[in-house]
Every structure is written in structure tokens, then in C-alpha cells.
Design an enzyme around this catalytic site. Sequence first.
Site, PDB file in Angstrom:
ATOM      1  N   THR A   1      50.794  39.855  39.248  1.00 42.02           N
ATOM      2  CA  THR A   1      50.249  38.496  39.375  1.00 42.02           C
ATOM      3  C   THR A   1      51.076  37.510  38.556  1.00 42.02           C
ATOM      4  O   THR A   1      51.474  36.448  39.056  1.00 42.02           O
ATOM      5  CB  THR A   1      48.776  38.479  38.904  1.00 42.02           C
ATOM      6  OG1 THR A   1      48.037  39.343  39.767  1.00 42.02           O
ATOM      7  CG2 THR A   1      48.186  37.086  38.942  1.00 42.02           C
TER       8      THR A   1
ATOM      9  N   ASN B   1      50.179  44.882  51.116  1.00 45.20           N
ATOM     10  CA  ASN B   1      49.233  45.742  50.393  1.00 45.20           C
ATOM     11  C   ASN B   1      48.077  46.210  51.261  1.00 45.20           C
ATOM     12  O   ASN B   1      47.462  47.233  50.983  1.00 45.20           O
ATOM     13  CB  ASN B   1      48.693  45.012  49.156  1.00 45.20           C
ATOM     14  CG  ASN B   1      48.305  43.589  49.424  1.00 45.20           C
ATOM     15  OD1 ASN B   1      49.110  42.813  49.928  1.00 45.20           O
ATOM     16  ND2 ASN B   1      47.082  43.221  49.108  1.00 45.20           N
TER      17      ASN B   1
ATOM     18  N   GLN C   1      54.137  46.664  46.003  1.00 39.68           N
ATOM     19  CA  GLN C   1      53.618  47.851  46.695  1.00 39.68           C
ATOM     20  C   GLN C   1      54.688  48.849  47.093  1.00 39.68           C
ATOM     21  O   GLN C   1      54.367  49.991  47.411  1.00 39.68           O
ATOM     22  CB  GLN C   1      52.816  47.435  47.944  1.00 39.68           C
ATOM     23  CG  GLN C   1      51.486  46.783  47.639  1.00 39.68           C
ATOM     24  CD  GLN C   1      50.468  47.740  47.008  1.00 39.68           C
ATOM     25  OE1 GLN C   1      50.646  48.959  46.993  1.00 39.68           O
ATOM     26  NE2 GLN C   1      49.390  47.185  46.475  1.00 39.68           N
TER      27      GLN C   1
ATOM     28  N   SER D   1      55.094  46.003  39.455  1.00 40.33           N
ATOM     29  CA  SER D   1      53.882  46.182  38.660  1.00 40.33           C
ATOM     30  C   SER D   1      53.662  47.673  38.420  1.00 40.33           C
ATOM     31  O   SER D   1      53.601  48.459  39.358  1.00 40.33           O
ATOM     32  CB  SER D   1      52.703  45.593  39.444  1.00 40.33           C
ATOM     33  OG  SER D   1      51.504  45.856  38.764  1.00 40.33           O
ATOM     34  N   ALA D   2      53.531  48.052  37.128  1.00 37.60           N
ATOM     35  CA  ALA D   2      53.538  49.474  36.771  1.00 37.60           C
ATOM     36  C   ALA D   2      52.327  50.251  37.282  1.00 37.60           C
ATOM     37  O   ALA D   2      52.435  51.432  37.589  1.00 37.60           O
ATOM     38  CB  ALA D   2      53.638  49.624  35.254  1.00 37.60           C
ATOM     39  N   HIS D   3      51.164  49.581  37.381  1.00 35.04           N
ATOM     40  CA  HIS D   3      49.980  50.384  37.710  1.00 35.04           C
ATOM     41  C   HIS D   3      49.923  50.781  39.178  1.00 35.04           C
ATOM     42  O   HIS D   3      49.023  51.511  39.600  1.00 35.04           O
ATOM     43  CB  HIS D   3      48.688  49.684  37.265  1.00 35.04           C
ATOM     44  CG  HIS D   3      48.280  48.487  38.057  1.00 35.04           C
ATOM     45  ND1 HIS D   3      47.245  48.537  38.968  1.00 35.04           N
ATOM     46  CD2 HIS D   3      48.734  47.219  38.073  1.00 35.04           C
ATOM     47  CE1 HIS D   3      47.083  47.316  39.498  1.00 35.04           C
ATOM     48  NE2 HIS D   3      47.971  46.507  38.965  1.00 35.04           N
TER      49      HIS D   3
ATOM     50  N   THR E   1      55.058  38.599  21.933  1.00 33.40           N
ATOM     51  CA  THR E   1      55.515  39.899  21.429  1.00 33.40           C
ATOM     52  C   THR E   1      55.480  40.928  22.556  1.00 33.40           C
ATOM     53  O   THR E   1      54.463  41.072  23.236  1.00 33.40           O
ATOM     54  CB  THR E   1      54.596  40.345  20.266  1.00 33.40           C
ATOM     55  OG1 THR E   1      54.612  39.301  19.287  1.00 33.40           O
ATOM     56  CG2 THR E   1      55.068  41.634  19.647  1.00 33.40           C
TER      57      THR E   1
ATOM     58  N   CYS F   1      41.816  43.031  45.358  1.00 36.33           N
ATOM     59  CA  CYS F   1      41.456  42.006  44.392  1.00 36.33           C
ATOM     60  C   CYS F   1      40.295  41.176  44.894  1.00 36.33           C
ATOM     61  O   CYS F   1      39.613  40.522  44.119  1.00 36.33           O
ATOM     62  CB  CYS F   1      42.647  41.115  44.118  1.00 36.33           C
ATOM     63  SG  CYS F   1      44.111  42.078  43.796  1.00 36.33           S
TER      64      CYS F   1
END
Length: 387
Positions: free
Chosen positions: A75, A153, A181, A201-203, A239, A327
Amino acid sequence: MIYLDNNATTAIDARVANVIAEVLALGPANASSQHAMGRAAQLHIDEAFDVISQAVDTTLDRPGGPRFLFTSGGTESNNLALAGLGDPHSAIILSRIEHPSVISVAEQLASTGREIRWMEVDSNGVARIDELAEQIQSCRSPCGLVSLMSANNETGVLQPIEEAAVVCRRAGVLLHVDATQSIGKVPFSLRRLDAAAVTLSAHKFHGPVGIGGLWLGSGVKLRPLFHGGPQQLETRPGTEPVALISGMAAALQLAVDSLRQNSDSMMMLRDELEGSLLSLFPDLVVHGASVERLPNTSCVSFPNADRQSMLMSLDFAKVACSSGAACSSGSSPPSHVLQAMKLSSSLVQSALRFSLSRFSRREEIVDSIDRISRCYKHLGRNKAVEN
Ligand code: PMP
């Protein structure tokens, strides 16, 4: 629960969770700190850069060459790209089937007077790339950015991003690709693609939630969304979450290492799911079945039932899937993707998405075929009686 909602999010791989735990255990890690612990944190980030750049076939080490920004996920990367790439007064073209994190930014920009044009899709959900060159020319203001996802997606349908890159290069327009995706599921080469920016996106590939990236091509300038310290080339301050970054790199490495094998096994199971359901219920419609799709995704309409009832009934039967974009599945308005494909309202209203992962097992698929069939028989018959 049989988890068939992997396009929403995937289970973290235990090996990735271990990497994260190990990095966290090292203690405080602020890569900007000018002491040994800070340098150790920076080293982890540098190592992650190397792993990620290899996994997506790019080089990040040349000065002035491509760069990679770590973000909080798809996002944020999409928001950064849409709001921050190209001339702020130029027109933007995007496909009608983009993720809400692309579409909403475009709509927000449109409300401030920015020209937004929509790329249509055909009935299989493939973007009409043949119209892109003309569309770029016909914008009122010069076109500065095209945004096209690599795989949808909801349907899993692959989009013609390589063709889009060629058209954009010829027209001198930047191309943003939301590859959320497809990275980790199908081969992806940034070197070959020639885009200005790519989201990941890692997840979505068994990494942690809350970390993603925006890859930027050589010389591509990006206006920041956040303001703060000098981290990440002063373009994405804050950070860096070192442990999540290491986790994302580990997850991507694992996904890419066994990509072919995972892809083949997911496709086999996905095809078994679709084939068995279709042989039981010939009225079902599988969307995008005749074009190239992600190996793990199946978007199916159950014309005799309502998607919300099916979803609830499957939840009760312990099958987790989704109706429309994950989502928006809480509120679940009809899918903008299936509507853009101009499907009948009965097909749109009855569509469910099943998405597998490399952890999906055959027993689960066989079981879910049985559970889905029972739910559809039950809800389909009820509906017929009501009518
Ligand atoms: N783009 C696409 C195509 C997606 O499927 C998603 C996740 N549903 C996103 C962007 C947003 O990613 P994230 O959840 O990491 O913010």
C-alpha cells in the site's frame, strides 16, 4: 481451517520467523547510529539488499543506478509511486483493475485537478495494451505516468507489463508496476522489465506483514510522502525495521529458490480444485481460465448462489477464502475487477476467490472440494426454491 486465502496474506515461513527472531535478539539496531551496533544493523540491511536484488534480477550497487526503498508494504509503495513519480501536473493512466491502494491515490489526485485516464480490460481481465499508445497521446496534459499491476489479486490474471514498458519507453512515460501478487510466484526480472518503479510486499510470499519495497530504476526521481531524517536517500525517512528487512530478504530468497517447483505444485492443485468443481457443477464459471494466470489463484462464480452467503457458509465449514479483494472483504462491495471485465451482475455477485500457497496440501484441496460442493448444493437449492 483450510486456508485458501493466500492472496490476502500468507503464513510466515518458520525459517523466516527464525531469521527475524535472530536479528531481534542481537539487540538495539538503528542503522543510522554511529557505533558498532549501528554498523551491524546497516550490514544486515546491506545483506538484504544483495539478496533482494539477486532474487529480482537487478543490481543496486552502482551509484546513480537502481535503488530500493523499504516501505511498510504494498500500500505504501503504491501510494509513493502514484503520488511521487513524474511531473506533478502530468496525466496518469492506470488500469481499471488496479488494487485500491493505486486507484484511491489516483482518485485523490483527480480531486485536486490531476488528469486521470483509465485503461480498460477485456472480458478475461487483461488490460487493453493495444490502446495504450493512443491513450498516452490523447491525454489533455502530457502523460507522465502509467500504472499497471503485474498480476491481478482477484483473478490472478497476468498483465502485459512488458508490452506496457515498451510503449512507455517509446513515449517517454514512466511505468509503475505493482508486482505485489506476482513476485515470488512467477519469474520476475527487473533487468528485463525496464520499468521506472516496482512495488513488492513481503507478506504475500511467506514473509512478515508490515514490510515491502519500492524499487526505482536508474535516475528515477520520487517525491517523498513522509518527511523526517535522512534515511533511505532522504526519500523514505524513518528508522529502518532491520529484522523485518532481513525477514523479507530471507522470504524472497526461499520463494525464488523453489519457485518452479512451488508453482507447478500449486497449479496442479488449483487445476484439480477447478476441474473437480466444474465436473460437479457445469454452471460454474472460472474467470481468466483461458489466459495466463498466477499458478495459485482461482476466481470462480457460483451463479446459483450469493457470494456473501457462500463465503459465510464456507467459513462455517472451515474453508477460508475471499469474495472480492481481501482488503474490502469486510464490507464487500461487488468486485471492481469483475465489473471492469463487464461480466453479468449474476457472475459478479457470485464470485469467490480461492488462493493457494506452497503450503497447500492435496488432502486439503480434496476436502475443500467436498466442502465447497456441499455449500453450493445447499445454497443453490435454497435460492432455486425461493425463486
Ligand atoms: N497491491 C496488490 C495487487 C495487492 O494484492 C495488495 C494486498 N492485497 C496490495 C497492493 C497491498 O499490499 P499490502 O497489504 O502489503 O499493503
